[in-house]
Design an enzyme around this catalytic site. Structure first.
Site, PDB file in Angstrom:
ATOM      1  N   ARG A   1       0.809  -1.223   0.000  1.00 29.46           N
ATOM      2  CA  ARG A   1       0.000   0.000   0.000  1.00 29.46           C
ATOM      3  C   ARG A   1       0.842   1.272   0.000  1.00 29.46           C
ATOM      4  O   ARG A   1       0.298   2.375  -0.028  1.00 29.46           O
ATOM      5  CB  ARG A   1      -0.946  -0.015   1.209  1.00 29.46           C
ATOM      6  CG  ARG A   1      -2.071  -1.031   1.048  1.00 29.46           C
ATOM      7  CD  ARG A   1      -3.183  -0.850   2.067  1.00 29.46           C
ATOM      8  NE  ARG A   1      -2.827  -0.064   3.213  1.00 29.46           N
ATOM      9  CZ  ARG A   1      -2.807  -0.497   4.474  1.00 29.46           C
ATOM     10  NH1 ARG A   1      -3.138  -1.720   4.757  1.00 29.46           N
ATOM     11  NH2 ARG A   1      -2.458   0.300   5.453  1.00 29.46           N
ATOM     12  N   ASN A   2       2.168   1.151   0.033  1.00 27.44           N
ATOM     13  CA  ASN A   2       3.011   2.337  -0.029  1.00 27.44           C
ATOM     14  C   ASN A   2       2.861   2.965  -1.410  1.00 27.44           C
ATOM     15  O   ASN A   2       2.851   2.274  -2.419  1.00 27.44           O
ATOM     16  CB  ASN A   2       4.471   1.978   0.260  1.00 27.44           C
ATOM     17  CG  ASN A   2       5.310   3.194   0.524  1.00 27.44           C
ATOM     18  OD1 ASN A   2       5.478   4.051  -0.343  1.00 27.44           O
ATOM     19  ND2 ASN A   2       5.842   3.292   1.723  1.00 27.44           N
ATOM     20  N   HIS A   3       2.748   4.267  -1.452  1.00 29.52           N
ATOM     21  CA  HIS A   3       2.540   4.974  -2.717  1.00 29.52           C
ATOM     22  C   HIS A   3       3.825   5.271  -3.481  1.00 29.52           C
ATOM     23  O   HIS A   3       3.770   5.880  -4.552  1.00 29.52           O
ATOM     24  CB  HIS A   3       1.816   6.300  -2.454  1.00 29.52           C
ATOM     25  CG  HIS A   3       0.391   6.133  -2.074  1.00 29.52           C
ATOM     26  ND1 HIS A   3      -0.260   6.995  -1.211  1.00 29.52           N
ATOM     27  CD2 HIS A   3      -0.533   5.202  -2.425  1.00 29.52           C
ATOM     28  CE1 HIS A   3      -1.500   6.607  -1.061  1.00 29.52           C
ATOM     29  NE2 HIS A   3      -1.692   5.516  -1.785  1.00 29.52           N
ATOM     30  N   PHE A   4       4.986   4.884  -2.956  1.00 27.97           N
ATOM     31  CA  PHE A   4       6.247   5.253  -3.590  1.00 27.97           C
ATOM     32  C   PHE A   4       6.318   4.820  -5.062  1.00 27.97           C
ATOM     33  O   PHE A   4       6.580   5.642  -5.946  1.00 27.97           O
ATOM     34  CB  PHE A   4       7.440   4.668  -2.823  1.00 27.97           C
ATOM     35  CG  PHE A   4       8.753   5.038  -3.440  1.00 27.97           C
ATOM     36  CD1 PHE A   4       9.316   6.279  -3.215  1.00 27.97           C
ATOM     37  CD2 PHE A   4       9.417   4.160  -4.295  1.00 27.97           C
ATOM     38  CE1 PHE A   4      10.521   6.641  -3.808  1.00 27.97           C
ATOM     39  CE2 PHE A   4      10.609   4.510  -4.890  1.00 27.97           C
ATOM     40  CZ  PHE A   4      11.168   5.745  -4.651  1.00 27.97           C
TER      41      PHE A   4
ATOM     42  N   THR B   1       5.255   8.778   1.497  1.00 22.66           N
ATOM     43  CA  THR B   1       4.488   7.860   0.652  1.00 22.66           C
ATOM     44  C   THR B   1       3.922   6.696   1.459  1.00 22.66           C
ATOM     45  O   THR B   1       3.230   5.843   0.924  1.00 22.66           O
ATOM     46  CB  THR B   1       5.356   7.304  -0.496  1.00 22.66           C
ATOM     47  OG1 THR B   1       6.463   6.584   0.060  1.00 22.66           O
ATOM     48  CG2 THR B   1       5.830   8.416  -1.414  1.00 22.66           C
TER      49      THR B   1
END
Length: 166
Positions: free
Chosen positions: A40-43, A139
């Site tokens: 789920r990290n947006h990086f 992120t």
């Protein structure tokens, strides 16, 4: 007391122009030995959008190759620490990375971006080492700012990559 953990090695080389510094890898990243491994990290979606690359869909090694091709490096401001879980607030006994190490390997870094406020706590050290710095919103999935807002802020990284080397 939690076990002392070491982070991931820096992903930098002579072609690195923009360095993204996180705080310290979360448990998912440490277990996978991959930067930003939490699903789920947006990086990866953010960098993919900025670089116009399908980063989230690629195998990890290819993601890193694409970052390198665009002059983007990765590391963390904390290279070792004790921490229970993945929260930055639980970090104890932190050892920080040395900006001089990056200067030796990646002499063309023009901008150091901090992924979130915990990472940004090291900004004075990097400024003192002669780097231009930029604090960006985290992120992390724990940072609940909308994706579109994060992406808009992170566009500064893309602009820096489009500028000629100093």
């Amino acid at each position: 007391m939690p076990t002392r953990r070491r982070g991931l090695p820096p992903l930098v080389d002579a072609g690195t122009r923009v360095l993204v510094l996180g705080s310290f890898p979360g448990l998912a990243s440490l277990a996978a030995r991959q930067y930003y491994a939490h699903p789920r990290n947006h990086f990866w979606p953010i960098l993919g959008a900025i670089l116009r690359e399908p980063l989230p869909a690629l195998p990890y090694a290819e993601r890193l190759a694409r970052l390198r091709a665009h002059g983007v490096g990765l590391w963390d401001v904390i290279v070792a620490c004790r921490r229970e879980g993945s929260s930055d607030g639980a970090i104890r006994d932190a050892a920080r990375g040395d900006p001089a190490r990056i200067r030796r390997v990646a002499p063309h870094v023009a901008l150091v971006c901090f992924n979130g406020n915990t990472a940004a706590s090291a900004a004075p050290e990097w400024c003192a080492a002669g780097y231009e710095t930029l604090v960006l919103p985290s992120t992390s999935p724990a940072h609940t700012r909308p994706f579109a807002d994060k992406l808009a802020a992170w566009q500064a990284l893309g602009r820096a990559l489009r500028e000629p080397l100093p």
